[in-house]
Design a protein around this motif. Structure first.
Motif, PDB file in Angstrom:
ATOM      1  N   THR A 202      -8.829  -4.002  -3.489  1.00 39.35           N
ATOM      2  CA  THR A 202     -10.085  -3.506  -4.024  1.00 39.35           C
ATOM      3  C   THR A 202     -11.158  -4.557  -3.793  1.00 39.35           C
ATOM      4  O   THR A 202     -11.190  -5.572  -4.469  1.00 39.35           O
ATOM      5  CB  THR A 202      -9.958  -3.216  -5.539  1.00 39.35           C
ATOM      6  OG1 THR A 202      -8.905  -2.290  -5.745  1.00 39.35           O
ATOM      7  CG2 THR A 202     -11.240  -2.651  -6.080  1.00 39.35           C
TER       8      THR A 202
ATOM      9  N   LYS B 257       0.800  -1.227   0.000  1.00 41.33           N
ATOM     10  CA  LYS B 257       0.000   0.000   0.000  1.00 41.33           C
ATOM     11  C   LYS B 257       0.830   1.273   0.000  1.00 41.33           C
ATOM     12  O   LYS B 257       0.321   2.338  -0.327  1.00 41.33           O
ATOM     13  CB  LYS B 257      -0.953  -0.014   1.194  1.00 41.33           C
ATOM     14  CG  LYS B 257      -2.034  -1.095   1.070  1.00 41.33           C
ATOM     15  CD  LYS B 257      -3.015  -1.060   2.227  1.00 41.33           C
ATOM     16  CE  LYS B 257      -4.088  -2.132   2.066  1.00 41.33           C
ATOM     17  NZ  LYS B 257      -5.056  -2.148   3.179  1.00 41.33           N
ATOM     18  N   THR B 258       2.104   1.194   0.392  1.00 45.46           N
ATOM     19  CA  THR B 258       2.918   2.406   0.432  1.00 45.46           C
ATOM     20  C   THR B 258       3.801   2.562  -0.795  1.00 45.46           C
ATOM     21  O   THR B 258       4.365   3.624  -1.018  1.00 45.46           O
ATOM     22  CB  THR B 258       3.812   2.420   1.686  1.00 45.46           C
ATOM     23  OG1 THR B 258       4.663   1.267   1.669  1.00 45.46           O
ATOM     24  CG2 THR B 258       2.977   2.428   2.955  1.00 45.46           C
TER      25      THR B 258
ATOM     26  N   THR C 224       4.425   2.727  -4.918  1.00 46.58           N
ATOM     27  CA  THR C 224       3.702   3.169  -6.108  1.00 46.58           C
ATOM     28  C   THR C 224       4.057   2.280  -7.288  1.00 46.58           C
ATOM     29  O   THR C 224       4.990   1.467  -7.232  1.00 46.58           O
ATOM     30  CB  THR C 224       4.067   4.621  -6.447  1.00 46.58           C
ATOM     31  OG1 THR C 224       5.455   4.668  -6.851  1.00 46.58           O
ATOM     32  CG2 THR C 224       3.859   5.530  -5.240  1.00 46.58           C
TER      33      THR C 224
ATOM     34  N   GLU D  12      -1.065  -0.265  -7.876  1.00 44.55           N
ATOM     35  CA  GLU D  12      -1.155   0.844  -6.914  1.00 44.55           C
ATOM     36  C   GLU D  12      -2.591   1.353  -6.806  1.00 44.55           C
ATOM     37  O   GLU D  12      -3.249   1.612  -7.820  1.00 44.55           O
ATOM     38  CB  GLU D  12      -0.246   1.988  -7.357  1.00 44.55           C
ATOM     39  CG  GLU D  12      -0.356   3.225  -6.481  1.00 44.55           C
ATOM     40  CD  GLU D  12       0.353   4.427  -7.078  1.00 44.55           C
ATOM     41  OE1 GLU D  12       0.211   5.539  -6.507  1.00 44.55           O
ATOM     42  OE2 GLU D  12       1.057   4.276  -8.098  1.00 44.55           O
ATOM     43  N   GLY D  13      -3.082   1.486  -5.595  1.00 42.96           N
ATOM     44  CA  GLY D  13      -4.403   2.064  -5.358  1.00 42.96           C
ATOM     45  C   GLY D  13      -5.492   1.309  -6.104  1.00 42.96           C
ATOM     46  O   GLY D  13      -5.566   0.088  -6.065  1.00 42.96           O
ATOM     47  N   ILE D  14      -6.323   2.078  -6.804  1.00 37.65           N
ATOM     48  CA  ILE D  14      -7.394   1.458  -7.590  1.00 37.65           C
ATOM     49  C   ILE D  14      -6.946   1.160  -9.019  1.00 37.65           C
ATOM     50  O   ILE D  14      -7.721   0.638  -9.818  1.00 37.65           O
ATOM     51  CB  ILE D  14      -8.658   2.351  -7.623  1.00 37.65           C
ATOM     52  CG1 ILE D  14      -8.377   3.679  -8.322  1.00 37.65           C
ATOM     53  CG2 ILE D  14      -9.198   2.569  -6.218  1.00 37.65           C
ATOM     54  CD1 ILE D  14      -9.624   4.517  -8.561  1.00 37.65           C
TER      55      ILE D  14
END
Length: 540
Positions: free
Chosen positions: A387, A242-243, A245, A277-279
């Motif tokens: 997600t 999560k940290t 990229t 990364e992310g969504i």
């Protein structure tokens, strides 16, 4: 009851310990005999509640088989392993109940024919409905015995299922007649003759098929070079995942491959959801992102190299009062979003290509029958990757093969779970793929049989399509497999590194390419016809 329970447990154990990759495969030829005998005992006794008793004992058999072979799902989801085992076991037990009813009404031999046809029909159904979990389809049992099943290029995995069922049912019928035989020596002669005809002849044919004297419908052509990366990212390390990229992950990829790429490889391959990364990245604007720029600048140093990788993508829909697709997730009023598990093909000299995963994993990547279940239970999903919403899939009619930017080379990009869908891969290959690329992330299951079985199943796809397979898995097993299903090289589980080697372009179609799961379609016709006969007789 003790004898019945023993038979049901023995049958489940035999099936479980026949399974790849560490099982003893020949057990699959006899694994169903105890449960077939058990059903026959119950049918012929004077006690009542036959269907209920048969359901109970077959449930024990199939639950035992499921637990032995797929217990490893628990490493990712306790709910997932419970759900998979309950649903799968129930469906197999229902198949046996229908067989038993048919056998009592039409007779033993018609009942056996119905069982074989219905079982294969069920396996086909299990490949296509939204609770699909075909991991235990019987033909998969031979993925470590590729020298036995070279004829899969004609029949596909359903040929293996038919083989297993014929063996078990034939030997069961012989055992059933044992007490009535006047000459017991005839039992031994019958057993050996059936073993030879049903079990050994297909193995002999398999060895004959790969003989150099046999003319093939396919052609093995030029070699090409592949560099497969295995970054071994700990998917359960939430802090790391999560940290970091996508640019951080790209730096890891460069560290793995940059020096070796000086030797001019045709393909650089990274695993499923490598960039997550992310969504994810917006698919409509990906070519304008820093990640795209970084990859393209890197590949300019290697103009003959194409980069295939897994990536998380999304697509947004504005000003839509209702869901624009069946899979779209509502963000806020009039704003919806589709999430994708995707594969991209990037080179320095042409626009990037993208395909989205078609065969999604139930409960982790999508909610089955979402339009029915979501209003009832909400968005109940398992968190594998950050997600926890349903992803969108891409119809096979819209999928395209990935083309090399400078050479006449095309590949079929298969994403993880899609590996176990034979006709899907074959239909995709018919679009013009010269070899198959598999990207996977099996780290969720830990160092269990799960990742070994999935890598092993890839060998079946190689034989069915007569295509080389190059496989990149996050934590392993990464591998190169030839068109005969032989593993040429591997990178072991949980190793950080690269796997390099050569693969061959293969052109032409196999019989299975052309006709797909024809055995399953014939089985569906037979089972439906017999059900019709059953209902007509019942009415009369």
């Amino acid at each position: 009851m003790t004898r019945h329970l023993s038979l049901s447990v023995i049958s489940g154990i035999l099936m479980g310990f026949s399974w790849p990759t560490s099982g003893f495969t020949p057990l699959v030829f006899i694994g169903l005999i105890p449960i077939l005998l058990l059903e026959d005992f119950i049918t012929r006794d004077n006690l009542g509640k036959k269907n209920l008793r048969i359901f109970f004992y077959t449930y024990v058999t199939f639950l035992t088989w499921n637990i032995i072979t797929t217990w490893w799902i628990i490493n990712a989801s306790v709910l997932g392993v419970i759900f998979a085992n309950i649903v799968n076991t129930t469906l197999y037990s229902l198949v046996f109940i229908l067989y038993s009813i048919m056998k009592r009404r039409l007779g033993v031999n018609p009942g056996i024919i119905f069982l074989i046809a219905l079982w294969i029909s069920f396996e086909k159904f299990h490949l296509n409905w939204q609770f699909s979990w075909p991991w235990l389809n019987l033909g998969n049992a031979f993925s470590e015995r590729i020298e036995w099943i070279q004829w899969y290029e004609y029949t596909g995995v359903f040929g293996g299922s038919l083989w297993v069922l014929l063996s078990n049912c034939s030997l069961f019928l012989l055992i059933r007649k044992y007490d009535s035989l006047n000459n017991k020596n005839s039992f031994i002669i019958g057993a050996f003759s059936r073993i030879f005809l049903i079990i050994l002849i297909p193995i002999i044919i398999s060895h004959f098929i790969i003989s150099p004297s046999i003319k093939d419908n396919y052609k093995v052509e030029d070699e090409f070079k592949v560099l497969i990366t295995q970054p071994n990212i700990d998917v359960w390390d939430a802090k790391f995942v999560k940290t970091n990229t996508n640019l951080d992950f790209f730096e890891v990829l460069k560290d793995l491959s940059e020096t070796e790429l000086e030797n001019q490889y045709d393909f650089l391959i990274a695993p499923e959801t490598y960039f997550a990364e992310g969504i994810g990245e917006n698919v409509d604007y990906f070519e304008y992102t820093r990640l795209s720029d970084s990859i393209n600048n890197f590949l300019k140093r290697f103009p003959s190299t194409n980069f295939i990788s897994g990536i998380s993508l999304y697509k947004t829909y504005q000003n839509e009062e209702k869901s624009p697709t069946k899979s779209a997730n509502r963000v806020r009023d009039n704003v919806w979003i589709d999430y994708y598990n995707s594969a991209i093909n990037i080179s320095s000299s042409k626009p990037f290509e993208v395909n989205h995963k078609t065969k999604l994993v139930v409960g982790t990547e999508f909610m089955p029958y979402k339009w029915i279940l979501e209003p009832l239970i909400g968005n109940l999903m398992v968190d594998l990757g950050g997600t926890i919403v349903s992803k969108a899939s891409q119809p096979i009619s819209e999928l395209n093969v990935f083309e090399h930017s400078t050479k006449d080379l095309k590949t079929v990009p298969i994403i993880c779970y899609e590996t176990i869908y034979g006709e899907f891969v074959s239909s995709y290959t018919k679009k013009g793929g010269d070899f198959i690329t598999i990207i996977s992330n099996d780290a969720w299951w830990g160092n269990t049989a799960g990742h070994k079985q999935l890598n092993s199943y890839a060998r079946l796809r190689a034989i069915e399509n007569r295509r080389y397979i190059v496989r990149s898995a996050n934590s392993g097993i990464s591998s190169i497999i030839n068109h005969r299903g032989e593993v040429l090289s591997t990178l072991a589980y949980e190793e950080y590194g690269i796997l390099t080697g050569n693969a061959n372009k293969v052109t032409g179609k196999t019989f299975y390419n052309s006709y797909g799961d024809f055995i399953a379609r014939i089985s569906i016709f037979i089972s439906m016809s017999m059900l019709f006969i059953f209902f007509v007789k019942s009415k009369n």
